[in-house]
Design an enzyme around this catalytic site. Structure first.
Site, PDB file in Angstrom:
ATOM      1  N   LYS A  13       0.819  -1.221   0.000  1.00 11.89           N
ATOM      2  CA  LYS A  13       0.000   0.000   0.000  1.00 11.89           C
ATOM      3  C   LYS A  13       0.853   1.272   0.000  1.00 11.89           C
ATOM      4  CE  LYS A  13      -2.002  -0.757   3.938  1.00 11.89           C
ATOM      5  NZ  LYS A  13      -1.493  -2.038   4.455  1.00 11.89           N
ATOM      6  N   ARG A  89      -9.062   1.352   9.001  1.00 15.29           N
ATOM      7  CA  ARG A  89      -8.678  -0.014   9.343  1.00 15.29           C
ATOM      8  C   ARG A  89      -9.768  -0.726  10.127  1.00 15.29           C
ATOM      9  NH1 ARG A  89      -2.738   0.589   8.794  1.00 15.29           N
ATOM     10  NH2 ARG A  89      -1.779  -1.379   9.257  1.00 15.29           N
ATOM     11  N   ARG A 128      12.214  -5.721   4.587  1.00 19.88           N
ATOM     12  CA  ARG A 128      11.919  -4.317   4.291  1.00 19.88           C
ATOM     13  C   ARG A 128      12.795  -3.377   5.123  1.00 19.88           C
ATOM     14  NH1 ARG A 128       5.834  -1.941   4.788  1.00 19.88           N
ATOM     15  NH2 ARG A 128       5.971  -2.341   7.017  1.00 19.88           N
ATOM     16  N   ARG A 162      11.875  -1.531  10.570  1.00 21.18           N
ATOM     17  CA  ARG A 162      10.813  -1.271  11.535  1.00 21.18           C
ATOM     18  C   ARG A 162      10.745  -2.352  12.606  1.00 21.18           C
ATOM     19  NH1 ARG A 162       5.465   0.281   8.222  1.00 21.18           N
ATOM     20  NH2 ARG A 162       4.590  -1.062   9.831  1.00 21.18           N
ATOM     21  N   ARG A 173      -0.096  -8.910  13.205  1.00 19.87           N
ATOM     22  CA  ARG A 173      -0.722  -7.853  12.395  1.00 19.87           C
ATOM     23  C   ARG A 173      -1.647  -8.446  11.331  1.00 19.87           C
ATOM     24  NH1 ARG A 173       4.686  -5.438  10.677  1.00 19.87           N
ATOM     25  NH2 ARG A 173       3.574  -4.108   9.210  1.00 19.87           N
TER      26      ARG A 173
HETATM   27  P1  ADP Z   1       1.356  -1.842   7.727  1.00 19.14           P
HETATM   28  O1  ADP Z   1       0.231  -1.596   6.768  1.00 19.14           O
HETATM   29  O2  ADP Z   1       2.532  -2.483   7.072  1.00 19.14           O
HETATM   30  O3  ADP Z   1       0.937  -2.540   8.991  1.00 19.14           O
HETATM   31  P2  ADP Z   1       1.355   0.914   8.668  1.00 19.14           P
HETATM   32  O4  ADP Z   1       2.490   1.852   8.638  1.00 19.14           O
HETATM   33  O5  ADP Z   1       0.152   1.252   7.861  1.00 19.14           O
HETATM   34  O6  ADP Z   1       1.978  -0.461   8.199  1.00 19.14           O
HETATM   35  O7  ADP Z   1       0.871   0.695  10.172  1.00 19.14           O
HETATM   36  C1  ADP Z   1       1.759   0.386  11.229  1.00 19.14           C
HETATM   37  C2  ADP Z   1       1.019   0.332  12.565  1.00 19.14           C
HETATM   38  O8  ADP Z   1       0.448   1.635  12.842  1.00 19.14           O
HETATM   39  C3  ADP Z   1      -0.182  -0.605  12.634  1.00 19.14           C
HETATM   40  O9  ADP Z   1       0.193  -1.934  12.944  1.00 19.14           O
HETATM   41  C4  ADP Z   1      -1.004   0.061  13.761  1.00 19.14           C
HETATM   42  O10 ADP Z   1      -0.485  -0.243  15.027  1.00 19.14           O
HETATM   43  C5  ADP Z   1      -0.811   1.537  13.518  1.00 19.14           C
HETATM   44  N1  ADP Z   1      -1.862   2.101  12.631  1.00 19.14           N
HETATM   45  C6  ADP Z   1      -1.677   2.645  11.388  1.00 19.14           C
HETATM   46  N2  ADP Z   1      -2.838   3.052  10.866  1.00 19.14           N
HETATM   47  C7  ADP Z   1      -3.810   2.756  11.780  1.00 19.14           C
HETATM   48  C8  ADP Z   1      -5.219   2.911  11.816  1.00 19.14           C
HETATM   49  N3  ADP Z   1      -5.885   3.456  10.798  1.00 19.14           N
HETATM   50  N4  ADP Z   1      -5.883   2.487  12.917  1.00 19.14           N
HETATM   51  C9  ADP Z   1      -5.227   1.933  13.952  1.00 19.14           C
HETATM   52  N5  ADP Z   1      -3.902   1.750  13.986  1.00 19.14           N
HETATM   53  C10 ADP Z   1      -3.179   2.142  12.915  1.00 19.14           C
END
Ligand code: ADP
Ligand code: ZN
Length: 226
Positions: A13, A89, A128, A162, A173
């Protein structure tokens, strides 16, 4: 044009959103990135977010909405729309987003779901890295820097991995995605906004698939694979 990119962690994404934001002049909004920025500021909120992210859990809806609203208030409005990456999410976040956009007389036009096989995801995320300076994301196996150890974008030689990109937390996750985020698929399908893309291939092919879909004269949302 406002777009949501939907997909499991590691589905690409963030990479695709960065490319699309350039091609279509959209403001790229990654709630994960916003959270990591808050963490890097060392605030009380940041340390709370860090604990949740390290455990592979979701940030509570109310907090993430606050963070997003704050960002929207501070950002310039010069783009042609938004591309949301990693947001919404949960169904509750999706409803909040609809309301927020409706207040601005806006709506989400397209939701693009990037499908990637689970075994591919774990290996992708484990390799990554991102540039410590500019944040550009690389993958040692599938999308390396042009010159080994040097960021293509800014020349920095410092890279970070990360903390939540280790196998145990990746699996957590993925679990959270299936339980809390996957219900968004039928939600947007019901609204006729969902497009599904096969993401089990290289960055450029996936990007072209999405671009073709958005460039189609009259995009008719459908759930069949493109
Ligand atoms: P990925 O899609 O690879 O998990 P992100 O950078 O989108 O990576 O998200 C990393 C973390 O940030 C998630 O595991 C969560 O803890 C938090 N996070 C990101 N976006 C949201 C959201 N919309 N709602 C709740 N937690 C979020
Ligand atoms: Zn860089």
């Amino acid at each position: 044009m406002n777009i949501i990119l939907l997909g499991a962690p590691g589905s690409g994404k963030g990479t695709q959103a960065a490319l699309l934001s350039e091609k279509f002049n959209l403001q790229h909004i990654s709630t994960g990135e916003l959270c990591r920025k808050e963490v890097s500021k060392g605030t009380t909120l940041g340390s709370k977010l860090a604990d949740i992210m390290k455990a592979g859990q979701l940030i509570p809806d109310i907090l993430i909405i606050d963070i997003l609203k704050q960002h929207l208030l501070e950002s310039s409005k010069s783009n042609k729309g938004f591309i949301f990456d990693g947001f919404p999410r949960t169904i509750s976040q999706a409803k909040d987003l609809d309301n927020m956009l409706a207040d601005l007389k806006l709506t989400v036009e397209h939701v693009i779901q990037i499908n990637v096989d689970k075994n591919y995801i774990v290996s992708r995320l484990s390799s990554r890295t991102s540039c410590a300076q500019c944040g550009h994301v690389y993958n040692d196996k599938t999308n390396p820097t042009l010159v080994s150890g040097v960021c293509d974008k800014c020349g920095s030689k410092e890279f970070i991995h990360r903390q939540d990109d280790n196998e145990e937390i990746i699996l957590k996750r993925l679990d959270v995605y299936s339980t809390l985020t996957a219900p968004l698929i039928p939600y947007y399908q019901g609204m006729g906004k969902l497009h599904q893309i096969d993401g089990n291939t290289d960055v450029e092919t996936v990007s072209n698939r999405i671009e073709n879909l958005l460039n189609a004269d009259k995009v008719s949302p459908k759930s069949a694979s493109v």
